[in-house]
Scaffold this active site. Structure first.
Site, mmCIF file in Angstrom:
data_model
loop_
_atom_site.group_PDB
_atom_site.id
_atom_site.type_symbol
_atom_site.label_atom_id
_atom_site.label_comp_id
_atom_site.label_asym_id
_atom_site.label_seq_id
_atom_site.Cartn_x
_atom_site.Cartn_y
_atom_site.Cartn_z
ATOM 1 N N GLU A 117 34.802 0.057 44.792
ATOM 2 C CA GLU A 117 34.657 -1.370 44.482
ATOM 3 C C GLU A 117 34.047 -1.567 43.102
ATOM 4 O O GLU A 117 34.487 -2.393 42.310
ATOM 5 C CB GLU A 117 33.761 -2.057 45.526
ATOM 6 C CG GLU A 117 34.302 -2.045 46.939
ATOM 7 C CD GLU A 117 33.839 -0.841 47.733
ATOM 8 O OE1 GLU A 117 33.808 0.285 47.170
ATOM 9 O OE2 GLU A 117 33.513 -1.016 48.917
ATOM 10 N N CYS A 137 31.190 3.914 43.638
ATOM 11 C CA CYS A 137 32.129 3.496 44.682
ATOM 12 C C CYS A 137 33.401 2.897 44.082
ATOM 13 O O CYS A 137 33.413 2.431 42.934
ATOM 14 C CB CYS A 137 31.493 2.437 45.580
ATOM 15 S SG CYS A 137 30.136 3.019 46.594
HETATM 16 N N1 THU Z 1 32.142 4.631 49.020
HETATM 17 C C1 THU Z 1 32.918 3.704 48.387
HETATM 18 O O1 THU Z 1 33.722 4.036 47.506
HETATM 19 N N2 THU Z 1 32.768 2.410 48.744
HETATM 20 C C2 THU Z 1 31.888 1.955 49.680
HETATM 21 O O2 THU Z 1 31.694 0.762 49.816
HETATM 22 C C3 THU Z 1 31.195 2.912 50.540
HETATM 23 C C4 THU Z 1 31.161 4.303 50.029
HETATM 24 C C5 THU Z 1 32.280 6.039 48.632
HETATM 25 C C6 THU Z 1 31.111 6.607 47.891
HETATM 26 C C7 THU Z 1 31.229 8.090 48.198
HETATM 27 O O3 THU Z 1 32.112 8.678 47.250
HETATM 28 C C8 THU Z 1 31.902 8.129 49.563
HETATM 29 O O4 THU Z 1 32.438 6.829 49.779
HETATM 30 C C9 THU Z 1 30.956 8.495 50.691
HETATM 31 O O5 THU Z 1 29.832 7.698 50.670
#
Ligand code: THU
Length: 139
Positions: free
Chosen positions: A61, A59
């Protein structure tokens, strides 16, 4: 209290929005950017980086946190997250657990929808009450 000014919130959202352009999300097409403010005032940007083996995805974060921790930072004030959804996208459970390692209860979590018409300003304590962290292991 760890309170941010509106100018600091806006700057972090600008940086998160900029980071979203670096997102690699060919599978979900859900682009996410994050901007992490360190205790000493630096900003680290991160984006989500997906993988054909879906569980290997990271992710936005965590990208930002791991960049900052690699550089030696261990204390943080706030993170802004902006995705491409029409609704607010809050940090996932795994990212909240990473925050539990490094952030106090009053760590600020700012989320915005894709065009920043919706913004939420919350705290780590509100998003992950009764968290498990270093103190539970006596660290
Ligand atoms: N994702 C994030 O980057 N941060 C989050 O807190 C929630 C999900 C991303 C992971 C994945 O690449 C996409 O969002 C769909 O889940």
């Amino acid at each position: 209290m760890n309170q941010l000014t509106q100018a600091q919130i806006d700057l972090l959202l600008d940086k998160a929005q900029e980071a979203r352009d670096r997102s690699y999300a060919p599978y979900s097409k859900y682009n996410v950017g994050a901007a992490l403010l360190t205790a000493d005032g630096r900003v680290y940007q991160g984006c989500n980086i997906e993988n054909a083996g879906f569980t290997s995805t990271v992710c936005a974060e965590r990208t930002a946190f791991f960049k900052a921790v690699y550089d030696g930072h261990r204390a943080f004030r706030a993170v802004a997250v902006i995705a491409t959804g029409e609704e607010l996208g809050f940090p996932c459970g795994v990212c909240r657990q990473v925050m539990a390692e490094f952030c106090d209860k009053d760590f600020v979590i700012i989320t915005a929808n894709r065009d920043r018409t919706k913004v939420d300003v919350s705290t780590f304590e509100r998003l992950l009450p009764h968290s498990f962290g270093p103190r539970d292991l006596g660290v």
